[in-house]
Design a protein around this motif. Sequence first.
Motif, PDB file in Angstrom:
ATOM      1  N   PHE A 137      29.737   2.572 -20.926  1.00  0.00           N
ATOM      2  CA  PHE A 137      31.028   2.137 -21.451  1.00  0.00           C
ATOM      3  C   PHE A 137      30.996   0.770 -22.126  1.00  0.00           C
ATOM      4  N   PHE A 138      30.047  -0.081 -21.764  1.00  0.00           N
ATOM      5  CA  PHE A 138      30.048  -1.392 -22.424  1.00  0.00           C
ATOM      6  C   PHE A 138      29.775  -1.280 -23.926  1.00  0.00           C
ATOM      7  N   PRO A 139      28.752  -0.530 -24.350  1.00  0.00           N
ATOM      8  CA  PRO A 139      28.496  -0.457 -25.797  1.00  0.00           C
ATOM      9  C   PRO A 139      29.639   0.179 -26.596  1.00  0.00           C
ATOM     10  N   MET A 140      30.492   0.942 -25.913  1.00  0.00           N
ATOM     11  CA  MET A 140      31.617   1.557 -26.625  1.00  0.00           C
ATOM     12  C   MET A 140      32.564   0.524 -27.224  1.00  0.00           C
ATOM     13  N   HIS A 141      32.611  -0.670 -26.624  1.00  0.00           N
ATOM     14  CA  HIS A 141      33.458  -1.712 -27.210  1.00  0.00           C
ATOM     15  C   HIS A 141      33.048  -1.978 -28.656  1.00  0.00           C
ATOM     16  N   PHE A 142      31.734  -1.965 -28.891  1.00  0.00           N
ATOM     17  CA  PHE A 142      31.259  -2.268 -30.242  1.00  0.00           C
ATOM     18  C   PHE A 142      31.680  -1.165 -31.213  1.00  0.00           C
ATOM     19  N   LEU A 143      31.582   0.083 -30.743  1.00  0.00           N
ATOM     20  CA  LEU A 143      32.000   1.195 -31.599  1.00  0.00           C
ATOM     21  C   LEU A 143      33.460   1.006 -32.008  1.00  0.00           C
TER      22      LEU A 143
END
Lengths: 611, 342
Positions: A484-490
């Motif tokens: 879920f952390f990398p989803m912020h970048f998306l």
Amino acid sequence: MEVTPNKHIAHSADAHGHAHGHHDHDHDHDDNFWSKYIFTTDHKMIAKQFLNTAIFMAFLAMFMSLIFRMQLAWPDTKIPFLEDIIGKWGKDGKLDPGFYLALVTIHGTIMVFFVLTGGLSGTFSNLLIPLQVGARDMASGFLNALSFWFFALSSVVMLISLGVESGPASGGWTVYPPLSALPQAIPGSGLGMTLWLISMVLFIASSLLGGINYITTVLNLRTKGMMMTRLPLTIWAFFITAILGVLSFPVLLAASLLLVFDRSFGTSFYLSDIFIDGAPLDHAGGSPILYQHLFWFLGHPEVYIVLLPALGLASEVISVNSRKPIFGYKAMIGSMLVIAFLSFVVWGHHMFITGMNPFLGSVFVFTTLLVAIPSAVKVFNYITTLWKGNIQFTPQMLFGIGLVSTFITGGLTGVILGDSALDINIHDTYFVVAHFHIVMGSSAIFGMFAGVYHWFPRMYGRMMNKKLGYIHFWLTLIGLYGTFFPMHFLGLAGMPRRYYAFTSYESFDALVNINHIVTVFAIIGGLAQLIFLFNFYYSMRYGKKSVQNPWKANTLEWTAPIEHLHGNWPGALPEVHRWPYDYSKPGAPEDFIPQTVPFSETPESNTSHDH
Amino acid sequence: MNILLILAVVFGTLVLVRLANVAAIASKLSEENEAAEQESANRWNSIGMLTFLIVGLITMFYLINAYSPLMLPVSASEHGVAIDNLMSVNWIVLIITFLITQILLFFFAFKYKFNKNRRSFYFYDNNKLEAIWTIIPTVVLAALIVTGMREWNDITNKSDKMEGLKIQIYAKQFVFTTRYTGADKNLGKTNFRLITDANPIGVDSTDKASADDIISNELVMPKGGEIELVINSRDVIHSVYLPHFRVQMNAVPGMTTRFFFKPTMTTVEMQKETKNPKFEYVMLCNKVCGVAHYNMKMPVRVVEMDEYNKWLKSQPLVFPLATDSTTAAPTATMAAATTVLK
């Protein structure tokens, strides 16, 4: 054994059969399989029923998420065996775009309602309310059983909807009309949507039956000496959660019924000026925005219906395992009450850009950001509870700490989403997906795991394997943050949620790498849950036998016999003399003093502030 | 790609094999070993807490650094710049809070692991501390709320003050259509019952204002123009999402929504800014609207004013013969325009 004299279980003629542990051979002829495991009115058995149903539903929903995560990471790759698993929706290993939406929808519905509402409150409110307030059972064992059976029925209807020809509901878990109202708009809005609505109506009935029972039991069946200010924070959390549910679920019922009318009886609550399939529809004067208001009037309190029990469980687990009183007991209750109140006046933050009057938007920004204050108080109180503690790293403690961490991470991004001006560009992007999966999904599931590891001995009389618990925790924590952390970048790159593929957008090509990372971590996190599954069922049968009070905790449930009996305590109910958080009290010989110990027996540790 | 999948499966299998071993070993442990067992668990898990904190933070900053070039470029609209600034202020506040709380959480977990010769500090209440961490967040949030609301009001309150260059965005399942005003600067009325193949927006030909309306299948805007998007849908809810302009507003059947903004960079300028000669703005549908939702989009261009005027003249009128006849029989041109739209 003796039959307990309490009037509250007068309805249960089969009471004494429950004296035997879950897996002991049953010699008692009064009690057969059906009355013991199926149509039981014993709150402990009902808790187990909820938990096992929720585990099944959770694995199903998680499996769905892995399928669509693979689609998102490798849109052009054929997924082996897909056709064998989901049939025509996965022809030649290619996921059908309509079924992708169905998976997303049902994943969300199951996780939010069946796992984190029914599963979490159903399990732990049922197990702990009578045991921790010192009651023989719930106020109404029959309604309680009914609550589970509505839940089970609703789960079955939801499962049936997966198999209908036109596919299950697929307009997203919020099922906004007109999409959800018009079968012409998407196949999933046919029979699948009808079943979704029936399932939700049953679920709401279950939730209300449970809720009024929890409230009544907490208010009326507390044992002698158990003042409201001596309740463990778990009970406060379940109590406030139940009130939220009773006040907000009927509104979802109203929203669903109006949708049923629009779909089947030609009304126009949500529909107006629609031209679809080459013809204008006769619906006039309705507003899709009305549905959103009604839905989110439940939908936002629902977030706290999911979160508060997890926070309550974590409060107990963190305090017990830090061998330290929870810091700011009254502030914890106060902040839960404030959060609960605010949760009813913030729903519009889901609707900043839906065409709601922008002035209303500013009001909701104000109320929404206020939620951050009691939340901050809770976080600081948890951290202070750890400070100078004496921490036993049991699996439940790890999950408790994990919960605080995800609650912080996800809570902070909520400040951005709650700010209407900032919401404009990240609304309905992966930023939102990241936010609520961390703050609501991860925190709530961590709270649930903490609860399962902590109270497993109370449920099954055996201990879960700790080492497997540690592996489970670390892989889950890494899996969740990695997912879920990398989803912020998306989201910050403008990537919309609920897209089947991004292959036709050149600007997103560079981001495909992030989608690979997310999916790989999702698979790791998913596999870690198999460890839990194994540990749970293995320990149920072969786990080490539990001692009376394995975690050296103060609360009442650890004074009840390990072998379950209907009525919880043989003989008189325990009497309560102190609050539940006397851990490491100076002067006391042990580092815990159970609630049943009177002050007269502990002159060496009494102070003028005792409560 | 497949390698990752295989790796994940292999990893998972290894974990499961390991599981069985651990379970077997663990069941052999006797009661006496339990305290020692817990002590070692405390040690390893507390080290795990610190490791997770350090590795986690390093990874986080690495990712922020690695991915920031992939984020949206500088905003191509006036209000978007203000939103981005507000976002930066928020990030600073939030990352500071994040660091303080996460570091304290994991560090305390690391530091205060169980020691049987020690007692916890019996510390259950402190009004002063609690007042501090109630008041500080309140003050900080008040500041964020006020700045956020001011920005929001600036963005949304324009309808009273100004008359923009009206551009209608008309959504239907899986196509956007745009309609521009002619010399009268007004859009003609629409009615969903008038929708035909030749008149996909259902423009009312009896309304004088519709006579010079222009229809198109792309969104072209003049740089520096005050744009007023007039947003409608004919079937389900869609959302007009222009990420490069920090613009988003739902298209709702049965009502009209609006968004005011001013594009400040032409496509060519943005191509230079992003050093990507192929860069194009895009409008996405951002509310799930059906099976092909993921392919619902529209090309967007921002050009200089004179180029915009030239482009507008090249686009077909909604009713090419409307000036002669109110019955508006579809003509060859119109039919051509709608085929493109389909």
